[in-house]
Design a protein around this motif. Sequence first.
Motif, PDB file in Angstrom:
ATOM      1  N   SER A  25       0.796  -1.227   0.000  1.00  0.00           N
ATOM      2  CA  SER A  25       0.000   0.000   0.000  1.00  0.00           C
ATOM      3  C   SER A  25       0.829   1.278   0.000  1.00  0.00           C
ATOM      4  O   SER A  25       0.265   2.369   0.014  1.00  0.00           O
ATOM      5  CB  SER A  25      -0.961   0.000   1.199  1.00  0.00           C
ATOM      6  OG  SER A  25      -0.247   0.010   2.418  1.00  0.00           O
ATOM      7  N   ILE A 380      -5.771   2.958  -1.639  1.00  0.00           N
ATOM      8  CA  ILE A 380      -4.547   2.201  -1.400  1.00  0.00           C
ATOM      9  C   ILE A 380      -3.383   3.180  -1.265  1.00  0.00           C
ATOM     10  O   ILE A 380      -2.869   3.719  -2.254  1.00  0.00           O
ATOM     11  CB  ILE A 380      -4.269   1.196  -2.544  1.00  0.00           C
ATOM     12  CG1 ILE A 380      -5.434   0.222  -2.691  1.00  0.00           C
ATOM     13  CG2 ILE A 380      -2.975   0.439  -2.279  1.00  0.00           C
ATOM     14  CD1 ILE A 380      -5.690  -0.645  -1.476  1.00  0.00           C
ATOM     15  N   SER A 381      -2.997   3.434  -0.032  1.00  0.00           N
ATOM     16  CA  SER A 381      -1.879   4.319   0.250  1.00  0.00           C
ATOM     17  C   SER A 381      -1.550   4.205   1.736  1.00  0.00           C
ATOM     18  O   SER A 381      -2.267   3.551   2.500  1.00  0.00           O
ATOM     19  CB  SER A 381      -2.214   5.781  -0.098  1.00  0.00           C
ATOM     20  OG  SER A 381      -3.293   6.242   0.702  1.00  0.00           O
ATOM     21  N   TYR A 422       1.555   6.691  -2.107  1.00  0.00           N
ATOM     22  CA  TYR A 422       0.714   5.698  -2.758  1.00  0.00           C
ATOM     23  C   TYR A 422       1.499   4.419  -3.018  1.00  0.00           C
ATOM     24  O   TYR A 422       2.720   4.441  -3.178  1.00  0.00           O
ATOM     25  CB  TYR A 422       0.157   6.251  -4.073  1.00  0.00           C
ATOM     26  CG  TYR A 422      -0.922   7.285  -3.860  1.00  0.00           C
ATOM     27  CD1 TYR A 422      -2.267   6.935  -3.931  1.00  0.00           C
ATOM     28  CD2 TYR A 422      -0.602   8.600  -3.550  1.00  0.00           C
ATOM     29  CE1 TYR A 422      -3.267   7.883  -3.718  1.00  0.00           C
ATOM     30  CE2 TYR A 422      -1.591   9.551  -3.334  1.00  0.00           C
ATOM     31  CZ  TYR A 422      -2.918   9.180  -3.413  1.00  0.00           C
ATOM     32  OH  TYR A 422      -3.896  10.111  -3.188  1.00  0.00           O
ATOM     33  N   GLY A 423       0.779   3.305  -3.062  1.00  0.00           N
ATOM     34  CA  GLY A 423       1.421   2.006  -3.205  1.00  0.00           C
ATOM     35  C   GLY A 423       1.364   1.466  -4.615  1.00  0.00           C
ATOM     36  O   GLY A 423       1.209   2.199  -5.598  1.00  0.00           O
ATOM     37  N   GLY A 426      -1.473   2.318  -6.500  1.00  0.00           N
ATOM     38  CA  GLY A 426      -2.150   3.104  -5.474  1.00  0.00           C
ATOM     39  C   GLY A 426      -3.130   4.097  -6.063  1.00  0.00           C
ATOM     40  O   GLY A 426      -2.855   4.749  -7.078  1.00  0.00           O
TER      41      GLY A 426
END
Length: 535
Positions: A25, A380-381, A422-423, A426
């Motif tokens: 993430s 997603i982060s 961010y992933g 992300g």
Amino acid sequence: MRAVGVLGLGALLAWLPPVPADTFSALRSVRQARGVEGRLLRRLRAYLREESARLRRLGRFYEKVRALHQDPGASVDNPLLAFSLIKRLSSDWPHLVHSDEAAENTRALHDGFEEVQQELPGAEDLEGAARALMRLQDVYGLSVKGMANGVFQPAGTGRPPLYSPGLRVALSADDCFHVGKVAYDTGDYYHSIAWLEEAVSRFRLSYGSWNPEEERGSLEDALDHLAFSYFMAGNISHALTLSREFLHYDPSNQRVTRNVAKYKKLLASGGYQAGGPLRRPNATRLQSRDAYEELCQSLGAQPAPERPPRLGCSYETNGSPYLLLQPAKKETLRLQPYIALYHDFISDAEAETIKGLAGPWLQRSVVASGEKQQKAEYRISKSAWLKDTADPVVRALELRMAAVTGLDLRPPYAEYLQVVNYGLGGHYEPHFDHATSRKSPLYRMKSGNRIATVMIYLSAVEAGGSTAFIYANFSVPVVKNAALFWWNLRRNGDGDGDTLHAGCPVLAGDKWVANKWIHEHGQEFRRPCSRDPRD
């Protein structure tokens, strides 16, 4: 099915203990995982060096004894050779067989693994990484075969690739199988069929040749999962074909044999309806998914309509002495909703300082859910919060934001600076920054709703990651060191529905942003109400 073991390493590396998840993430965490693998690689190099030396010694012993056995003149009639034989059998061979050297080498590798096992990604990370690939596939309309070949090109179009990496890396059959299995395990047969088809295709090409990266998956596994995916999608005929191919490799499998009989019966009875085209599941909360994805695919470069006279670039002091010597470089992007981009808002050194301050404190980002906050697949982060007392750079940035916005950022009129990394893939699907319910946790601050947002791009990305405003129908690409500003509320205090926005998935690169959310209270005379109650 194949089962391969290499000097006990399979048993050592196949077991991963429960560890803290969410590596996927934030790209900072992914980079740290790469460092962990580097440490494991050094341990493995030491293991291979010691084992190679041990095996060379064994090889020399073998060649020496074999030569004696093949030499007709090496008769035990010679007392020296007889002594040598007895010595080997009574001493050398037992020492060789019972030597702890191999076990010591393996133990050293095992100890090195144990040192880092708490830092290793877990099953949730593998699932998150697989979902990231499916998200990129969906949002950017990418071809699964192209992705598996290391090409990021929209499917079925003559458009150029959205991203061309310097090093083109293809996925293995086992990689594709794992992505497809993640979808399969959640009943997502739209994605499982696409990825398992690619896995089957690649396994077929290498069937019969051993690849250490593919020992865990196999052609039979992929055929088994793909056949059932087609069955669940309503394509029984193809499920039967794939099951028959499975039995060609594993004819004694009773379960698949029963499946074949079941599929034949269904086809003979005619009591089934062939499945239509597979539809992608709407796993998002969106009613405007198509608009969102179209804006993301534009990568912030869609043609803009003819500019009204009030749109353009200017140097702004906003009546603040703070900006007299260095006015803000303002680009007005939209009037409704009002959105402005301030170029060169932060320096490279300041951006690196803020990322460095936040890095050790990053935690999985959460979203409001009623009165609570929780993790969500649609965000997603990882994020961290910085007070203005954390560092002079943060304090200077707070003063600069206050100057360009003309708003009061002193506590409790604004939230702390939120730094976000961010992933893998992300993103943050369409959402409002302001609360849409009085039960929102935002109201716990007792300073009203979020009236405005300042979002600072702390890094550049290679592709993707645009900020898309759905109802306003435009997107803003990531502009390193720039700050994006917009009003979340109208002057009458109502939320501005046109500010629905999203962070598009990062296709390639390391995206960092810093968010400053400013609240209503304290701004009464800085942004007064309009005479028009509808404004």
